[in-house]
Design a protein around this motif. Sequence first.
Motif, PDB file in Angstrom:
ATOM      1  N   ARG A 152       0.827  -1.210   0.000  1.00 12.34           N
ATOM      2  CA  ARG A 152       0.000   0.000   0.000  1.00 12.34           C
ATOM      3  C   ARG A 152       0.862   1.261   0.000  1.00 12.34           C
ATOM      4  N   ILE A 153       2.033   1.171   0.597  1.00 14.45           N
ATOM      5  CA  ILE A 153       2.942   2.320   0.626  1.00 14.45           C
ATOM      6  C   ILE A 153       3.456   2.637  -0.772  1.00 14.45           C
ATOM      7  N   ILE A 154       3.797   1.605  -1.529  1.00 17.60           N
ATOM      8  CA  ILE A 154       4.430   1.853  -2.829  1.00 17.60           C
ATOM      9  C   ILE A 154       3.476   1.796  -4.018  1.00 17.60           C
ATOM     10  N   GLN A 155       2.207   1.486  -3.802  1.00 17.05           N
ATOM     11  CA  GLN A 155       1.302   1.253  -4.939  1.00 17.05           C
ATOM     12  C   GLN A 155       1.177   2.453  -5.877  1.00 17.05           C
ATOM     13  N   TYR A 156       0.993   3.644  -5.347  1.00 13.64           N
ATOM     14  CA  TYR A 156       0.837   4.814  -6.217  1.00 13.64           C
ATOM     15  C   TYR A 156       2.161   5.184  -6.875  1.00 13.64           C
ATOM     16  N   ALA A 157       3.251   5.002  -6.151  1.00  9.89           N
ATOM     17  CA  ALA A 157       4.562   5.289  -6.729  1.00  9.89           C
ATOM     18  C   ALA A 157       4.848   4.349  -7.895  1.00  9.89           C
ATOM     19  N   VAL A 158       4.506   3.079  -7.755  1.00 16.59           N
ATOM     20  CA  VAL A 158       4.707   2.127  -8.847  1.00 16.59           C
ATOM     21  C   VAL A 158       3.845   2.509 -10.048  1.00 16.59           C
ATOM     22  N   LEU A 159       2.597   2.877  -9.797  1.00 16.03           N
ATOM     23  CA  LEU A 159       1.699   3.254 -10.881  1.00 16.03           C
ATOM     24  C   LEU A 159       2.222   4.465 -11.641  1.00 16.03           C
ATOM     25  N   VAL A 160       2.600   5.515 -10.924  1.00 19.45           N
ATOM     26  CA  VAL A 160       3.092   6.740 -11.578  1.00 19.45           C
ATOM     27  C   VAL A 160       4.430   6.468 -12.273  1.00 19.45           C
ATOM     28  N   HIS A 161       5.297   5.717 -11.618  1.00 20.26           N
ATOM     29  CA  HIS A 161       6.598   5.410 -12.199  1.00 20.26           C
ATOM     30  C   HIS A 161       6.444   4.593 -13.487  1.00 20.26           C
ATOM     31  N   GLY A 162       5.552   3.607 -13.465  1.00 17.14           N
ATOM     32  CA  GLY A 162       5.313   2.805 -14.658  1.00 17.14           C
ATOM     33  C   GLY A 162       4.764   3.633 -15.809  1.00 17.14           C
ATOM     34  N   VAL A 163       3.835   4.530 -15.511  1.00 19.91           N
ATOM     35  CA  VAL A 163       3.279   5.405 -16.550  1.00 19.91           C
ATOM     36  C   VAL A 163       4.377   6.331 -17.089  1.00 19.91           C
ATOM     37  N   PHE A 164       5.234   6.837 -16.194  1.00 17.33           N
ATOM     38  CA  PHE A 164       6.336   7.713 -16.639  1.00 17.33           C
ATOM     39  C   PHE A 164       7.281   6.950 -17.553  1.00 17.33           C
ATOM     40  N   ASP A 165       7.605   5.725 -17.170  1.00 15.01           N
ATOM     41  CA  ASP A 165       8.520   4.926 -18.007  1.00 15.01           C
ATOM     42  C   ASP A 165       7.906   4.653 -19.367  1.00 15.01           C
TER      43      ASP A 165
END
Length: 185
Positions: free
Chosen positions: A172-185
């Motif tokens: 839950r801590i990293i879920q939004y960071a992973v989502l935004v990071h994946g979209v950025f990549d």
Amino acid sequence: SIGRSEFAEVYGLDHPFLYMLYLFVVTFVVAALIEELCKYFGFRMVEHPDFFSRRELKDATEVQRRDDQNSSTDESEEEDVGNQRVNYSKQRQSVQAQGAAITLAMIAVAIGFTCCENLLYIFVYAGKSFQLELGILIERTFFPVHPILAAMQSIRVCERDLEGAKSVKVGRIIQYAVLVHGVFD
């Protein structure tokens, strides 16, 4: 014999669904998930007095007192500040100060991670092209993804550590960071 990039291009044209699935897995799982987990666990390895509980600070103070008595020195934990004696072992931090410490530590870890990643992108992946190296450096300067995502993660870490939310786990801590990071990549 065709090269790796030519094979990927031909395979992508022949099998677009599989190629999109491959890009999704590489972008979101391999890059984003692993990088965000590395940053989170890098933060968890940071040891700083701001992150110690009152019990840990008390235990550390007792150990320090015993060591001071055993070494028979006359040094004290107290220090003169102005006309007052301040005992640093008994300081209490506000929740805001603890939250700021968590956010700063997470951003510091992310900046270190970004620095290492930028060196790889510029000197290893860019090859010998100065224009490409400069372009990568400028792009990564204007889009500081890792520090921003670390600040996003710190919100959940503060929720878990300071507000006592037991339901907040690593995912839950990293879920939004992973989502935004994946979209950025």
